[in-house]
Design a protein around this motif. Structure first.
Motif, PDB file in Angstrom:
ATOM      1  N   CYS A  24       0.851  -1.180   0.000  1.00  0.00           N
ATOM      2  CA  CYS A  24       0.000   0.000   0.000  1.00  0.00           C
ATOM      3  C   CYS A  24       0.896   1.243   0.000  1.00  0.00           C
ATOM      4  CB  CYS A  24      -0.885   0.000   1.240  1.00  0.00           C
ATOM      5  SG  CYS A  24      -1.908   1.472   1.375  1.00  0.00           S
TER       6      CYS A  24
ATOM      7  N   CYS B 165      -9.096   7.364   0.314  1.00  0.00           N
ATOM      8  CA  CYS B 165      -8.964   6.002   0.821  1.00  0.00           C
ATOM      9  C   CYS B 165      -9.699   5.871   2.158  1.00  0.00           C
ATOM     10  CB  CYS B 165      -7.488   5.652   0.998  1.00  0.00           C
ATOM     11  SG  CYS B 165      -7.219   4.035   1.711  1.00  0.00           S
ATOM     12  N   TYR B 166     -10.492   4.803   2.317  1.00  0.00           N
ATOM     13  CA  TYR B 166     -11.243   4.594   3.556  1.00  0.00           C
ATOM     14  C   TYR B 166     -10.318   4.410   4.750  1.00  0.00           C
ATOM     15  CZ  TYR B 166     -10.109  -0.317   3.035  1.00  0.00           C
ATOM     16  OH  TYR B 166      -9.435  -1.500   2.905  1.00  0.00           O
ATOM     17  N   ALA B 167      -9.106   3.982   4.524  1.00  0.00           N
ATOM     18  CA  ALA B 167      -8.173   3.730   5.626  1.00  0.00           C
ATOM     19  C   ALA B 167      -7.741   5.026   6.314  1.00  0.00           C
ATOM     20  CB  ALA B 167      -6.951   2.983   5.111  1.00  0.00           C
ATOM     21  N   TYR B 168      -7.926   6.165   5.662  1.00  0.00           N
ATOM     22  CA  TYR B 168      -7.551   7.439   6.282  1.00  0.00           C
ATOM     23  C   TYR B 168      -8.611   7.966   7.240  1.00  0.00           C
ATOM     24  CZ  TYR B 168      -3.389   8.033   3.487  1.00  0.00           C
ATOM     25  OH  TYR B 168      -2.144   7.886   2.954  1.00  0.00           O
ATOM     26  N   GLN B 169      -9.775   7.364   7.267  1.00  0.00           N
ATOM     27  CA  GLN B 169     -10.808   7.812   8.186  1.00  0.00           C
ATOM     28  C   GLN B 169     -10.392   7.446   9.614  1.00  0.00           C
ATOM     29  OE1 GLN B 169     -14.388   5.988   6.791  1.00  0.00           O
ATOM     30  NE2 GLN B 169     -14.386   7.125   4.861  1.00  0.00           N
TER      31      GLN B 169
ATOM     32  N   GLU C  40     -11.861   6.589  12.317  1.00  0.00           N
ATOM     33  CA  GLU C  40     -12.480   5.445  12.991  1.00  0.00           C
ATOM     34  C   GLU C  40     -12.094   4.102  12.375  1.00  0.00           C
ATOM     35  OE1 GLU C  40     -15.170   6.864   9.781  1.00  0.00           O
ATOM     36  OE2 GLU C  40     -14.273   7.891  11.461  1.00  0.00           O
ATOM     37  N   HIS C  41     -11.391   4.116  11.252  1.00  0.00           N
ATOM     38  CA  HIS C  41     -11.048   2.865  10.572  1.00  0.00           C
ATOM     39  C   HIS C  41     -10.156   1.964  11.429  1.00  0.00           C
ATOM     40  CE1 HIS C  41     -10.236   0.004   7.448  1.00  0.00           C
ATOM     41  NE2 HIS C  41      -8.951   0.197   7.603  1.00  0.00           N
ATOM     42  N   LEU C  42      -9.185   2.529  12.089  1.00  0.00           N
ATOM     43  CA  LEU C  42      -8.257   1.742  12.902  1.00  0.00           C
ATOM     44  C   LEU C  42      -8.436   1.981  14.390  1.00  0.00           C
ATOM     45  CD1 LEU C  42      -5.031   2.158  10.748  1.00  0.00           C
ATOM     46  CD2 LEU C  42      -6.528   0.176  10.884  1.00  0.00           C
ATOM     47  N   GLY C  43      -9.564   2.508  14.776  1.00  0.00           N
ATOM     48  CA  GLY C  43      -9.831   2.722  16.189  1.00  0.00           C
ATOM     49  C   GLY C  43      -8.930   3.766  16.830  1.00  0.00           C
TER      50      GLY C  43
ATOM     51  N   SER D 256      -2.886   5.618  14.000  1.00  0.00           N
ATOM     52  CA  SER D 256      -2.566   6.228  12.710  1.00  0.00           C
ATOM     53  C   SER D 256      -2.214   5.120  11.715  1.00  0.00           C
ATOM     54  CB  SER D 256      -1.422   7.220  12.857  1.00  0.00           C
ATOM     55  OG  SER D 256      -0.235   6.721  12.359  1.00  0.00           O
ATOM     56  N   LEU D 257      -2.533   5.339  10.470  1.00  0.00           N
ATOM     57  CA  LEU D 257      -2.303   4.337   9.438  1.00  0.00           C
ATOM     58  C   LEU D 257      -0.825   4.016   9.272  1.00  0.00           C
ATOM     59  CD1 LEU D 257      -3.817   2.614   7.416  1.00  0.00           C
ATOM     60  CD2 LEU D 257      -3.554   4.440   5.758  1.00  0.00           C
TER      61      LEU D 257
END
Length: 92
Positions: free
Chosen positions: A44, A51-55, A57-60, A63-64
């Protein structure tokens, strides 16, 4: 019974029985996940706009860029462990 109907019944029996449907509904109503969608990419780049991963709440809240990548046998073992833990009805 016609030959086509006999073939169709054999085909359907080979893939799903009525007990399979009842068992699946029981698991769904018990709260098990119905599907698990896994996307495995070569790497990646962390640069796709929207990208949804930047939201957040995506990873609780993490940071990505703080998430590590898994590769090779480690990746395969972790995916199989996740499938065994979650026990979804289907994996995409």
């Amino acid at each position: 019974m016609t030959l086509a109907r006999a073939r169709a019944e054999r085909y359907c029996r080979a893939f799903m029985e009525a007990t399979d449907v009842v068992r699946a509904w029981g698991r769904i109503l018990s709260g098990y996940p119905t599907a698990l969608s896994i996307e495995i990419t070569k790497e990646c780049p962390l640069s796709c706009p929207g990208c949804y991963a930047y939201q957040p709440e995506h990873l609780g809240g993490a940071s990505l860029t703080s998430v590590s990548d898994f590769k090779g046998d480690d990746l395969v073992e972790r995916v199989l462990a996740l499938v065994a833990e979650r026990r979804p009805l289907v994996v995409y």
